[in-house]
Design a protein around this motif. Structure first.
Motif, short mmCIF file in Angstrom:
data_model
loop_
_atom_site.label_atom_id
_atom_site.label_comp_id
_atom_site.label_asym_id
_atom_site.label_seq_id
_atom_site.Cartn_x
_atom_site.Cartn_y
_atom_site.Cartn_z
N SER A 50 0.83 -1.20 0.00
CA SER A 50 0.00 0.00 0.00
C SER A 50 0.86 1.25 0.00
N PHE A 51 1.97 1.21 0.75
CA PHE A 51 2.87 2.36 0.79
C PHE A 51 3.47 2.61 -0.59
N VAL A 52 3.85 1.55 -1.27
CA VAL A 52 4.54 1.68 -2.55
C VAL A 52 3.60 2.15 -3.65
N SER A 53 2.40 1.58 -3.73
CA SER A 53 1.54 1.91 -4.87
C SER A 53 0.04 1.84 -4.55
N HIS A 54 -0.34 2.04 -3.29
CA HIS A 54 -1.75 1.98 -2.90
C HIS A 54 -2.38 0.65 -3.33
N ALA A 55 -1.60 -0.42 -3.31
CA ALA A 55 -2.09 -1.73 -3.77
C ALA A 55 -2.03 -2.73 -2.63
N GLY A 56 -2.62 -2.39 -1.51
CA GLY A 56 -2.59 -3.29 -0.36
C GLY A 56 -3.72 -4.29 -0.33
N ALA A 57 -4.68 -4.16 -1.24
CA ALA A 57 -5.85 -5.03 -1.20
C ALA A 57 -5.54 -6.50 -1.39
N PRO A 58 -4.72 -6.89 -2.40
CA PRO A 58 -4.49 -8.33 -2.60
C PRO A 58 -3.98 -9.05 -1.35
N PRO A 59 -2.88 -8.61 -0.71
CA PRO A 59 -2.43 -9.34 0.48
C PRO A 59 -3.41 -9.26 1.64
#
Length: 266
Positions: A159-168
């Motif tokens: 999420s920090f890197v690319s606002h993509a924390g949803a999958p994990p």
């Protein structure tokens, strides 16, 4: 020409000004995805940066969208104020702190595109396994504290890197078969914590630019609308349909992230 000049934001990574209808069209779509994610469909949030990265650099997109995420969090938290699992949030908070710290410490080291591929692979393997095993019909699983901290640490980092924390995060939450409103609410609260924790690190890394605030405030409008669109959809969807939509969205987002990451690396 005057209208075009009004629709510009600086892009330090590309060293040029980005402007025009293409930017605004994709920016509004990205903001709408952010709002949908706060309305209870977190997988949509992972689409926002890849969509906006089609016209500006991913680094600029991440910084531009953070205020939109935080603004949407306010309404998402209000909508789900009665629907969340406090015990899960306590576990998630531990991992989120760790993951955010790792993301901040490695911001200048880890290639963002490699992280995208890693996120996509995690989501792809999990979603395909979920679909093939039809675990939506099986018993709920209670993961350990250690696994909860691990997956939320990964979520905090991605999420920090690319606002993509949803999958994990979904890899951790979905096997627990929570009621759909509790699932959506717990995810909304978890991501609100993530986004608040990003503010100071993003500022120190130069990813929050005052020049972008006018653009960001315009994007608040589609994000605000989408929060309540998402919330309304979640309330009427049957539980089985809800989880089916979530898992297929996770699969789609994962494939998109793998594609974008590999294309950029090549």
């Amino acid at each position: 020409m005057a209208a075009a000049q009004a629709s510009v934001i600086p892009d330090p990574q590309k060293g040029r000004i980005v402007e025009g209808m293409a930017f605004w069209t994709l920016a509004v779509i990205a903001a709408f995805c952010v709002g949908l994610s706060k309305g209870g469909a977190p997988a949509f949030g992972s689409l926002a940066v890849p969509i906006l990265s089609l016209v500006i650099s991913p680094v600029t997109a991440v910084g531009l969208l953070l205020p939109v995420f935080i603004f949407s969090d306010i309404f998402g938290l209000w909508a789900y104020r009665k629907y969340f699992d406090f015990g899960l949030l306590k576990v998630a908070t531990v991992g989120i702190f760790i993951g955010t710290g790792i993301g901040w410490a490695t911001a200048h080291i880890v290639p963002e595109d490699l992280v995208r591929v890693m996120i996509g692979l995690i989501g792809l393997v999990f979603s395909l396994n979920f679909i093939m095993r039809a675990t939506a019909d099986g018993p709920a699983q209670q993961p350990s504290f250690a696994s909860g901290v691990f997956w939320t640490t990964v979520a905090g980092f991605t999420s920090f890197v690319s606002h993509a924390g949803a999958p994990p995060l979904q890899v951790w939450m979905m096997p627990q078969k929570l009621p759909k409103m509790v699932f959506a609410g717990t995810a909304t609260f978890a991501f609100a914590i993530m986004n608040v924790l990003k503010i100071w690190p993003y500022y120190t890394l130069g990813q929050l630019q005052a020049e972008n605030l006018q653009v960001t405030m315009i994007l608040f409008i589609p994000a605000f609308i989408a929060v309540f669109v998402g919330y309304a959809l979640i309330r009427v969807l049957p539980t089985r349909v809800f989880y089916t939509v979530v898992i297929w969205m996770l699969l789609a987002v994962s494939i998109k992230l793998i594609w974008d990451g590999i294309a950029a690396l090549i």
